[in-house]
Scaffold this motif. Structure first.
Motif: not given
Lengths: 384, 256
Positions: A219, A223, A225, B112-118
């Motif tokens: 995931r 993402s 990131t 949205d650069n730091f949405k790590m679980l999307h």
């Protein structure tokens, strides 16, 4: 601006093979102890069955460690030689607390809910939290110290840092706490978490740990990131010019990788009921590197394969060749790098198209008398 | 032309040891213009670009963008302020697909650069934006090709696409046609024109092809040996004797 072009399947890519493979893997692994039990007739907690559970526990844990390392080098292009510091950090944080803090605490502060004793559970949760904090701290330490460096200098500073931690952990001044050279032994664990008394529980806990880690990491790399972290591997300067700060994303990669490595270290110290300085040494990092390279950098399944192979090879080579096994393993590793430069999974992904074509050609040979080869064209979305 | 000044270089200098690459350059680029910078090799054009985009700090002088001093601002912040840059030497993400190359640039401007679980692919707006830009630079049908496998001409288009996807107000084109064959150039000129005229953007263009510079730019600055030699409309520059000297060499100057 120009009208929107029609693109073929832009978003949804079928990941069927991967999903099915994953489920098959879980099913196989969950059934294996029982199958072994049936075949060999030895009890679940004895003999061959128990032995192979142990081998697989080590594999599950090392697989997570290798995946976390691949997040750094394969996805982020961050060549850290100090990743073992997170692994060992997690192990020592767990070991120290369980040996020097938990026993007294359990004796002195029993936490009861009705008639059930929750003390151990609370203790374990607190220890888990500390392990997580230590992992994050180690990740940040590496990220901050190596912030301004690149290439060889970057690799050297990470190596130096982990070696410094290695020396500190080994120092005789800390013998009372860490056991210095000999390592931290005799970590007291509750019976249900004790790998000699209750191996099957530990087996399933570590299996769950591997599966959850894989899903979370998958995931993460997909993402927003994670995608930027991959961009960092590809071209740091360009990344900066489109508005990303490479240091931020490198730090995130370091911390996330460190968390998974720290948890793997914690489970490794549960499995061995000890934490040794070797776990922090460069040898451990190189082990993860070998697993990642054999399996395929830049993939998550690769390191899992790599860990499995490395575990199996270690076992068999030791019985066949005795203490000289690393020598033979070295030759094998060179051969793997020569013939499968992208690792097992990487090479498979590159070649599966050709294989498929080969099968099609073979089929065509039997079905039709084709006059000429019809070359297949058209781009396929690459798997990631 | 009475447009407002978008970016301004004030007495900008950059020295590499003893070599002064950019020597006390002052430059004003007005909004909604295409401002070309020309000059012989080694005139300091790319160094000036590096100073404007923040890749390197100037030895002295200031850079003013939209009225604010941005001399000390990092390149990534400048990108967010609205400065986009393309490179003379193709600078892309080689092992990613064309779509991903441009999508990353579009995502950079979002929140949205730091949405790590999307999943990144669920953020439809960036993919839409990337596809729009792919249409603009003419890379339709190449979305899934790895960037390193593109032919040179298309790599140059991708280079522009990455810059455009950030929707900058000021576009810095560093020799967009570098290494391209003459047949490919008109195509690229059209792209540049379309991109700049759309939303009334401003562009600074470093280029060696005189025909191209003369046809699309409003203002031309000529640099030589780190200094500004002349500035004016294409017509003025074409008839400037000093400029001819710079291009033909000092020999004629000494004889005259």
């Amino acid at each position: 601006m120009a009208e929107k072009p029609v693109t073929q399947k832009a978003v949804k890519k079928p990941m069927k093979v991967k999903e099915v493979g994953f489920l098959v893997f879980i099913a196989l692994m969950a059934l294996l102890p029982f199958v072994l039990n049936l075949i060999t007739g030895t009890g679940l907690n004895e003999g061959v069955t128990k032995f192979w559970q142990g081998q697989l526990i080590a594999f599950f844990i090392m697989a997570v460690f290798a995946m976390s390392y691949d997040l750094l080098i394969g996805f982020g292009g961050i060549l850290s030689f100090g990743h073992a510091a997170s692994f060992g950090g997690g192990a020592y944080a767990f070991g120290l607390l369980m040996k020097h803090w938990a026993p007294n605490f359990v004796k002195e502060n029993p936490i009861m809910l009705g008639n059930t004793d929750l003390t151990m559970l609370v203790v374990l949760l607190v220890v888990l939290l500390v392990v997580l904090l230590v992992s994050v701290a180690v990740g940040l330490l590496f990220a901050v110290t190596s912030m301004r460096l690149k290439g060889t200098y970057f690799a050297m500073i990470t190596l130096a840092l982990s070696t410094a931690l290695f020396i500190i952990i080994k120092s005789t001044d800390l013998h009372e706490w860490t056991g210095a050279d000999e390592g931290l032994h005799g970590i007291s664990l509750p019976v249900w978490l004790n790998p000699t008394q209750n191996r099957l529980t530990v087996y399933f806990i570590t299996l769950a740990f591997l599966c959850v880690s894989y899903l979370l990491l998958r995931r993460f790399v997909n993402s927003p990131t994670g995608r930027v972290i991959v961009a960092n591997r590809e071209n740091e300067d360009r990344m900066r010019m489109i508005g990303y700060n490479p240091v931020t994303y490198r730090t995130i990669a370091f911390v996330v990788a460190s968390i998974f490595a720290g948890l793997a270290g914690m489970f490794f110290s549960i499995w061995n009921m000890s934490a040794t300085p070797t776990m922090i040494s460069a040898v451990t990092t190189v082990n993860a590197l070998i697993m990642t390279i054999m399996g395929g950098m830049g993939t998550l399944i690769g390191p899992i394969f790599g860990a499995a192979i490395s575990q199996i090879i270690q076992q068999f080579f030791y019985t066949w060749f005795g203490a000289r096994w690393p020598l033979i393993f070295g030759v094998l590793f060179i051969l793997i790098v020569m013939f499968l430069p992208y690792g097992i999974v990487g090479t498979w992904r590159l070649q599966k198209g050709n294989l498929r074509e080969g099968w099609k050609r073979l089929l065509r040979l039997f079905t039709t008398k084709s006059e000429a080869e019809a070359p297949e064209s058209g781009q396929k979305p690459p798997s990631m | 032309m009475a447009n407002e000044v978008l970016i301004e270089a004030v007495n900008l200098s950059k020295a590499f040891g003893g070599l002064i690459a950019v020597d006390n350059v002052s430059l004003q680029v007005r909004e909604h213009t295409i401002h070309a910078i020309i000059g012989p090799n080694g005139a300091g054009k790319t160094t000036l670009f590096n100073l404007l985009s923040g890749v390197m700090p100037p030895t002295s002088g200031r850079v003013i963008f939209k009225g604010n001093d941005i001399t000390q601002v990092s390149p990534q912040r400048r990108a967010h302020l609205g400065i986009g840059r393309s490179f003379q030497i193709t600078n892309i993400f080689p092992n990613l697909t064309v779509l991903e190359n441009i999508r990353l640039a579009a995502q950079a401007m979002g929140k949205d650069n730091f949405k790590m679980l999307h999943l990144a692919d669920n953020f439809r707006q960036y993919i839409d934006r990337a596809e729009e830009v792919i249409g603009v630079v003419g890379l339709e049908g190449r979305e899934w090709v790895l960037a390193r496998n593109l032919p040179h001409g298309e790599k140059r288009k991708l280079e522009l696409g990455i810059m455009i996807a950030c929707s900058p107000d000021l576009l810095l084109f560093d020799e967009p046609t570098a290494g391209m064959s003459s047949e490919q150039v008109p195509d690229l000129i059209n792209i540049i024109k379309r991109v700049v005229e759309h939303r009334n953007r401003t562009a600074i263009l470093v280029e060696h092809r005189m025909d191209m510079v003369m046809s699309i730019s409003n203002v031309i600055t000529v640099m030589n040996q780190g200094r500004v030699l002349a500035e004016g409309s294409p017509h003025e520059i074409a008839n400037n004797p000093q400029v001819q000297t710079a291009y033909l060499g000092d020999l004629y100057g000494e004889l005259a």
